[in-house]
Write an enzyme that holds these catalytic residues in place. Structure first.
Site, PDB file in Angstrom:
ATOM      1  N   PRO A  93       0.816  -1.225   0.000  1.00 55.56           N
ATOM      2  CA  PRO A  93       0.000   0.000   0.000  1.00 55.56           C
ATOM      3  C   PRO A  93       0.845   1.269   0.000  1.00 55.56           C
ATOM      4  O   PRO A  93       0.334   2.338  -0.306  1.00 55.56           O
ATOM      5  CB  PRO A  93      -0.809  -0.101   1.303  1.00 55.56           C
ATOM      6  CG  PRO A  93      -0.679  -1.504   1.775  1.00 55.56           C
ATOM      7  CD  PRO A  93       0.583  -2.041   1.200  1.00 55.56           C
ATOM      8  N   GLU A 121       3.314  -8.617   8.819  1.00 47.35           N
ATOM      9  CA  GLU A 121       3.269  -7.158   8.981  1.00 47.35           C
ATOM     10  C   GLU A 121       4.103  -6.433   7.925  1.00 47.35           C
ATOM     11  O   GLU A 121       3.935  -5.235   7.728  1.00 47.35           O
ATOM     12  CB  GLU A 121       3.753  -6.767  10.384  1.00 47.35           C
ATOM     13  CG  GLU A 121       2.765  -7.117  11.487  1.00 47.35           C
ATOM     14  CD  GLU A 121       1.385  -6.494  11.283  1.00 47.35           C
ATOM     15  OE1 GLU A 121       0.409  -7.260  11.219  1.00 47.35           O
ATOM     16  OE2 GLU A 121       1.293  -5.266  11.152  1.00 47.35           O
ATOM     17  N   ARG A 159      -3.651  -9.459 -20.576  1.00 52.11           N
ATOM     18  CA  ARG A 159      -4.766  -9.339 -21.525  1.00 52.11           C
ATOM     19  C   ARG A 159      -4.516  -8.278 -22.591  1.00 52.11           C
ATOM     20  O   ARG A 159      -5.245  -8.215 -23.580  1.00 52.11           O
ATOM     21  CB  ARG A 159      -6.091  -9.106 -20.786  1.00 52.11           C
ATOM     22  CG  ARG A 159      -6.172  -7.806 -20.045  1.00 52.11           C
ATOM     23  CD  ARG A 159      -7.404  -7.779 -19.166  1.00 52.11           C
ATOM     24  NE  ARG A 159      -8.642  -7.668 -19.937  1.00 52.11           N
ATOM     25  CZ  ARG A 159      -9.049  -6.561 -20.564  1.00 52.11           C
ATOM     26  NH1 ARG A 159      -8.311  -5.473 -20.534  1.00 52.11           N
ATOM     27  NH2 ARG A 159     -10.194  -6.540 -21.216  1.00 52.11           N
ATOM     28  N   ASP A 174     -12.526  -1.218 -23.704  1.00 50.09           N
ATOM     29  CA  ASP A 174     -12.532  -1.156 -22.247  1.00 50.09           C
ATOM     30  C   ASP A 174     -12.650   0.254 -21.705  1.00 50.09           C
ATOM     31  O   ASP A 174     -12.157   1.188 -22.302  1.00 50.09           O
ATOM     32  CB  ASP A 174     -11.195  -1.670 -21.676  1.00 50.09           C
ATOM     33  CG  ASP A 174     -11.084  -3.159 -21.766  1.00 50.09           C
ATOM     34  OD1 ASP A 174     -12.108  -3.818 -21.900  1.00 50.09           O
ATOM     35  OD2 ASP A 174      -9.937  -3.639 -21.696  1.00 50.09           O
TER      36      ASP A 174
HETATM   37  N1  4GY Z   1      -2.830  -2.511  -1.325  1.00 55.93           N
HETATM   38  N2  4GY Z   1      -1.452  -2.999  -3.152  1.00 55.93           N
HETATM   39  C1  4GY Z   1      -1.087  -4.262  -1.425  1.00 55.93           C
HETATM   40  C2  4GY Z   1      -1.162  -4.858  -0.086  1.00 55.93           C
HETATM   41  C3  4GY Z   1      -0.230  -6.480   1.476  1.00 55.93           C
HETATM   42  C4  4GY Z   1       2.064  -6.776   4.469  1.00 55.93           C
HETATM   43  C5  4GY Z   1       3.438  -6.182   2.501  1.00 55.93           C
HETATM   44  C6  4GY Z   1      -1.862  -3.213  -1.921  1.00 55.93           C
HETATM   45  O1  4GY Z   1      -0.476  -3.858  -3.428  1.00 55.93           O
HETATM   46  N3  4GY Z   1      -0.258  -4.628  -2.380  1.00 55.93           N
HETATM   47  O2  4GY Z   1      -2.054  -4.535   0.678  1.00 55.93           O
HETATM   48  N4  4GY Z   1      -0.219  -5.770   0.222  1.00 55.93           N
HETATM   49  C7  4GY Z   1       0.963  -6.153   2.352  1.00 55.93           C
HETATM   50  C8  4GY Z   1       0.857  -6.997   3.573  1.00 55.93           C
HETATM   51  C9  4GY Z   1       3.335  -7.020   3.733  1.00 55.93           C
HETATM   52  C10 4GY Z   1       2.249  -6.402   1.605  1.00 55.93           C
END
Ligand code: 4GY
Length: 256
Positions: A93, A121, A159, A174
């Protein structure tokens, strides 16, 4: 095109590799996928891939060493196949937002990427500093691992590869495709002509290509104005709205 995934759950990648249009394209050799389990790159009896966070706090952190060994094995395998090394992408994220433009860029590189799918985590920052070249995010939400994000990104890129969609036009139609000027796609209908007492919109039955195209354009404009006014602004700023589009939008506004 080749994708690699470093993941504790390699079976998850069967979804995109074996199913649907991406599965068929994989079977045809249009793209390839290799999965690397960091557990296979451990050296202790328990095959440990995580440990407690320095500084305390909840959850566990993925160890740098097994991730680094898995990435290095993926890169070495590419080189052994006569390919160049690939970008190493962490799904998180905290990454840069991945959208249709990034899917197009990824499809255009033909090189693919090595996706790092974290769990728990997070992953030790020193692995990120040593090996990760890009961080991408699917959106502002937290998944329990990067796998589903990687699968979505691979699917969106594959795709777009030549020969993947049976109908060349369907990627062009699309939502977000340049051919739609960045507007949302219009509604779709198929048989029967009347369903639940609702008829298919008349223009689609008319056989007049210009009328059909105009109706679809207006539905796109209406839906986009309603749900994503930001995309209307973007299209306008880029000069992608015609006089006719502007007239229709003005009439919509007057109706509200
Ligand atoms: N949102 N976009 C995401 C995610 C999980 C802890 C690192 C997201 O791409 N990946 O939420 N990934 C985390 C969980 C370790 C990745």
């Amino acid at each position: 095109m080749r994708f690699d995934a470093v993941t504790l759950f390699p079976e998850m990648f069967g979804l995109v590799r074996d199913q649907g249009v991406t599965g068929r394209a994989h079977g045809q050799g249009i793209w390839a996928m290799k999965v690397w389990n960091p557990r296979d790159f451990t050296h202790d009896a328990h095959r440990t891939v995580d440990d407690r966070p320095y500084g305390g706090g909840p959850g566990m952190v993925m160890l740098a060493a097994p991730l680094e060994a898995a990435v290095d094995a993926a890169q070495a395998d590419r080189v052994a196949q006569g390919m160049a090394q690939a970008p190493v992408v962490l799904l998180s994220p905290t990454g840069q937002r991945y959208g249709q433009r990034e899917a197009e860029n990824l499809a255009a590189t033909r090189q693919g990427a090595i996706f790092i799918c974290g769990r728990y985590e997070g992953v030790d920052q020193r692995f990120i500093d040593r090996r990760v070249t890009q961080e991408w995010s699917l959106g502002d939400f937290v998944l329990s691992g990067g796998e589903i994000a990687a699968l979505a990104m691979i699917d969106a890129a594959v795709r777009l590869l030549p020969g993947v969609l049976n109908d060349d036009a369907s990627a062009v139609q699309d939502s977000f495709n340049p051919a739609l000027d960045g507007l949302l796609d219009s509604p779709h209908y198929t048989r029967p002509e009347i369903y639940g007492g609702e008829s298919v919109p008349e223009p689609l039955l008319s056989g007049h290509h210009a009328r059909i195209a105009r109706w679809r354009r207006e539905q796109s404009l209406r839906l986009t104005a309603q749900r994503r006014p930001d995309l209307i602004e973007q299209a306008r700023a880029a000069g992608r709205l015609s006089k006719e589009d502007e007239r229709f939008l003005a009439a919509l506004q007057a109706q509200q």
